[in-house]
Design a protein around this motif. Structure first.
Motif, mmCIF file in Angstrom:
data_model
loop_
_atom_site.group_PDB
_atom_site.id
_atom_site.type_symbol
_atom_site.label_atom_id
_atom_site.label_comp_id
_atom_site.label_asym_id
_atom_site.label_seq_id
_atom_site.Cartn_x
_atom_site.Cartn_y
_atom_site.Cartn_z
ATOM 1 N N ARG A 16 12.496 -0.721 -10.086
ATOM 2 C CA ARG A 16 10.919 -1.030 -10.322
ATOM 3 C C ARG A 16 11.128 -2.464 -10.829
ATOM 4 N N SER A 19 7.263 -5.323 -15.943
ATOM 5 C CA SER A 19 5.823 -5.403 -16.265
ATOM 6 C C SER A 19 5.306 -6.882 -16.161
ATOM 7 N N GLU A 20 4.151 -6.770 -15.856
ATOM 8 C CA GLU A 20 3.430 -8.211 -15.927
ATOM 9 C C GLU A 20 3.524 -9.177 -17.169
ATOM 10 N N ARG A 49 3.816 -1.246 -3.672
ATOM 11 C CA ARG A 49 3.109 -0.644 -4.854
ATOM 12 C C ARG A 49 3.018 0.895 -4.574
ATOM 13 N N LYS A 53 2.654 4.635 -10.487
ATOM 14 C CA LYS A 53 4.171 4.489 -10.780
ATOM 15 C C LYS A 53 4.493 3.046 -11.228
ATOM 16 N N GLY A 54 4.040 1.928 -10.316
ATOM 17 C CA GLY A 54 4.391 0.793 -10.398
ATOM 18 C C GLY A 54 4.573 0.138 -9.387
ATOM 19 N N THR A 55 5.482 -1.073 -9.292
ATOM 20 C CA THR A 55 5.508 -1.833 -8.053
ATOM 21 C C THR A 55 6.990 -1.953 -8.101
#
Length: 222
Positions: A16, A19-20, A49, A53-55
């Motif tokens: 994963r 986060s940004e 993506r 769940k996320g990237t």
């Protein structure tokens, strides 16, 4: 690009992406810059993506040439380690499309096999196949985690030597998305194949492949 270097050199496929906020703080850049960079990497196939769940770091896709082979044979030929989880192995009433493809009467029974196929331990496809019981009557009595095509030739005397198939892109059905880990509606490659031994239709199958882990190449000539 800093994030590309992170993806290529520090994170494993399937990992994963931070986060940004973490990326902003780590590299001293704005949210707009981070989002633009992530967007480019998604478009270029480096990131995937997954809704809610996320990237994640994309896998290097299995590169398949368009030819007739079982999943097991194909993965082994490309240096991957194939494995299989058998989900369904039964005799059941064949769907109408399958009965027509295999030359059976409507409502006739056929052998139904549904399997999750993996390469190097990671899900690649879900295969849902039906077999003509007149030519594969003992199929349910053998090990179904290997190549069914090899078993059809070696144990039943029916070498699969040609097939007719179509391929299209579609959104993953809920059950397929759960098995492949993509989620419902994610893009998958959907195959519909009728396989023959000589003039006899032996198998009718539908398969769904993760489009980020499997790609097709072909040579086209005049």
């Amino acid at each position: 690009m800093i994030i590309l270097k992170l993806v290529k050199e520090e994170l494993e496929p399937g990992a994963r992406l931070p986060s940004e906020r973490t990326l902003m703080d780590s590299y001293g850049v704005s949210r707009i810059t981070v989002r633009a960079a992530i967007g480019r990497l998604v478009n270029d196939g480096h990131l995937v993506r997954v809704p809610a769940k996320g990237t994640f770091v994309a896998d290097s896709p299995v590169q398949s040439t368009l030819h007739l082979a079982s999943f097991t044979q194909e993965m082994e030929a490309m240096g991957h380690v194939p494995s299989t989880v058998v989900l369904v192995a039964e005799t059941a009433d064949a769907p109408d499309a399958t009965a027509e493809a295999l030359g059976l009467g409507q409502g006739a029974e056929a052998i139904h096999l549904r399997r999750l196929r993996l390469a190097d331990g990671r899900p690649v496809s879900v295969d849902d196949a039906w077999y003509n019981p007149a030519y594969a009557g003992g199929l349910l009595e053998i090990d179904l985690t290997g190549s069914v095509y090899k078993a059809l030739a070696a144990q039943f005397g029916h070498q699969i030597d040609r097939a007719r198939q179509s391929v299209r892109s579609e959104g993953a059905p809920a059950d397929v998305g759960a098995l492949l880990g993509t989620g419902t509606g994610a893009p998958v490659l959907a195959f519909d194949r009728v396989s023959y031994s000589g003039n006899v239709a032996i198998e009718h199958s539908r398969s769904w492949y993760r489009s980020d882990r499997y790609s097709l190449t072909m040579e086209v000539r005049l």
